[in-house]
Design a protein around this motif. Sequence first.
Motif, PDB file in Angstrom:
ATOM      1  N   HIS A 141       2.632   5.952   8.251  1.00  0.00           N
ATOM      2  CA  HIS A 141       2.136   6.359   6.936  1.00  0.00           C
ATOM      3  C   HIS A 141       0.721   6.941   7.001  1.00  0.00           C
ATOM      4  O   HIS A 141       0.128   7.241   5.968  1.00  0.00           O
ATOM      5  N   PHE A 142       0.202   7.071   8.216  1.00  0.00           N
ATOM      6  CA  PHE A 142      -1.118   7.672   8.380  1.00  0.00           C
ATOM      7  C   PHE A 142      -1.054   9.156   8.052  1.00  0.00           C
ATOM      8  O   PHE A 142      -0.048   9.824   8.305  1.00  0.00           O
ATOM      9  N   VAL A 143      -2.161   9.662   7.539  1.00  0.00           N
ATOM     10  CA  VAL A 143      -2.288  11.080   7.247  1.00  0.00           C
ATOM     11  C   VAL A 143      -2.708  11.763   8.544  1.00  0.00           C
ATOM     12  O   VAL A 143      -3.738  11.411   9.134  1.00  0.00           O
ATOM     13  N   GLU A 144      -1.921  12.719   9.010  1.00  0.00           N
ATOM     14  CA  GLU A 144      -2.179  13.368  10.288  1.00  0.00           C
ATOM     15  C   GLU A 144      -3.583  13.946  10.355  1.00  0.00           C
ATOM     16  O   GLU A 144      -4.041  14.638   9.446  1.00  0.00           O
ATOM     17  N   ASN A 145      -4.277  13.633  11.451  1.00  0.00           N
ATOM     18  CA  ASN A 145      -5.638  14.103  11.722  1.00  0.00           C
ATOM     19  C   ASN A 145      -6.673  13.622  10.711  1.00  0.00           C
ATOM     20  O   ASN A 145      -7.770  14.155  10.654  1.00  0.00           O
ATOM     21  N   GLU A 146      -6.340  12.626   9.898  1.00  0.00           N
ATOM     22  CA  GLU A 146      -7.294  12.104   8.924  1.00  0.00           C
ATOM     23  C   GLU A 146      -7.434  10.589   8.967  1.00  0.00           C
ATOM     24  O   GLU A 146      -8.413  10.063   8.464  1.00  0.00           O
ATOM     25  N   SER A 147      -6.463   9.872   9.495  1.00  0.00           N
ATOM     26  CA  SER A 147      -6.460   8.417   9.417  1.00  0.00           C
ATOM     27  C   SER A 147      -7.172   7.782  10.602  1.00  0.00           C
ATOM     28  O   SER A 147      -7.195   8.327  11.696  1.00  0.00           O
ATOM     29  N   SER A 148      -7.717   6.586  10.331  1.00  0.00           N
ATOM     30  CA  SER A 148      -8.438   5.838  11.358  1.00  0.00           C
ATOM     31  C   SER A 148      -8.088   4.363  11.283  1.00  0.00           C
ATOM     32  O   SER A 148      -7.731   3.848  10.224  1.00  0.00           O
ATOM     33  N   ALA A 176       0.840  -1.212   0.000  1.00  0.00           N
ATOM     34  CA  ALA A 176       0.000   0.000   0.000  1.00  0.00           C
ATOM     35  C   ALA A 176       0.868   1.252   0.000  1.00  0.00           C
ATOM     36  O   ALA A 176       0.598   2.203  -0.748  1.00  0.00           O
ATOM     37  N   VAL A 177       1.901   1.264   0.806  1.00  0.00           N
ATOM     38  CA  VAL A 177       2.783   2.429   0.884  1.00  0.00           C
ATOM     39  C   VAL A 177       3.524   2.628  -0.441  1.00  0.00           C
ATOM     40  O   VAL A 177       3.694   3.759  -0.896  1.00  0.00           O
ATOM     41  N   SER A 178       3.935   1.535  -1.075  1.00  0.00           N
ATOM     42  CA  SER A 178       4.628   1.667  -2.362  1.00  0.00           C
ATOM     43  C   SER A 178       3.703   2.227  -3.438  1.00  0.00           C
ATOM     44  O   SER A 178       4.152   2.911  -4.354  1.00  0.00           O
ATOM     45  N   LEU A 179       2.415   1.952  -3.312  1.00  0.00           N
ATOM     46  CA  LEU A 179       1.433   2.473  -4.269  1.00  0.00           C
ATOM     47  C   LEU A 179       1.121   3.945  -4.024  1.00  0.00           C
ATOM     48  O   LEU A 179       1.057   4.741  -4.959  1.00  0.00           O
ATOM     49  N   TRP A 180       0.877   4.294  -2.766  1.00  0.00           N
ATOM     50  CA  TRP A 180       0.296   5.596  -2.452  1.00  0.00           C
ATOM     51  C   TRP A 180       1.154   6.492  -1.569  1.00  0.00           C
ATOM     52  O   TRP A 180       0.939   7.699  -1.527  1.00  0.00           O
ATOM     53  N   GLY A 181       2.027   5.921  -0.768  1.00  0.00           N
ATOM     54  CA  GLY A 181       2.849   6.711   0.135  1.00  0.00           C
ATOM     55  C   GLY A 181       2.140   7.123   1.414  1.00  0.00           C
ATOM     56  O   GLY A 181       2.767   7.633   2.337  1.00  0.00           O
ATOM     57  N   GLU A 182       0.836   6.914   1.480  1.00  0.00           N
ATOM     58  CA  GLU A 182       0.059   7.293   2.664  1.00  0.00           C
ATOM     59  C   GLU A 182      -1.127   6.357   2.828  1.00  0.00           C
ATOM     60  O   GLU A 182      -1.549   5.694   1.879  1.00  0.00           O
TER      61      GLU A 182
END
Length: 160
Positions: A129-136, A77-83
């Motif tokens: 790799h979570f997006v700060e204040n957006e990931s769950s 997933a990280v290699s695809l999107w980075g986040e």
Amino acid sequence: MIFNNKKFVVTGGTRGIGRAVVERLLSEGAYVCFSSRKEDACAKATAELAAVYGKGRVHGVVAHLGRESRTELIDHAVSLWGEIHGLVLSAAVSPPITSALDAPERSYDKILSTNVTANALLVQAAAPHFVENESSVVMISSISAYAPAFPHPVYGKYHT
């Protein structure tokens, strides 16, 4: 669309609740990377979902959550999107055991390594790799956690 362009990782995405989660996320505009420990199930689900939602939106990864291959899911997933915007932990095992009093140690090991330890380690791997204040993180459990019944009396023990 609620999850338009958000990136999600889902364990156990080829059947049951995990598959339903994958389909719902895709229908709401998300990109999804899901796992299955069975290569044929992973390939079949990926092809079916890509035919409906587009090849670039869904990726299946063969990964056994009770083993170190689980990190391949996050790495892919990280290699695809980075986040990663969301981690949905829906895969679990529940080997048939007739009595918690005589269940073999390997049954407890299998349940705990897949249903507890693997989830904790997946969160550790995904968190950077979570997006700060957006990931769950969503951990899906079973009614067996609250009302264990034959033939799975051990399955709910780790929730108490």
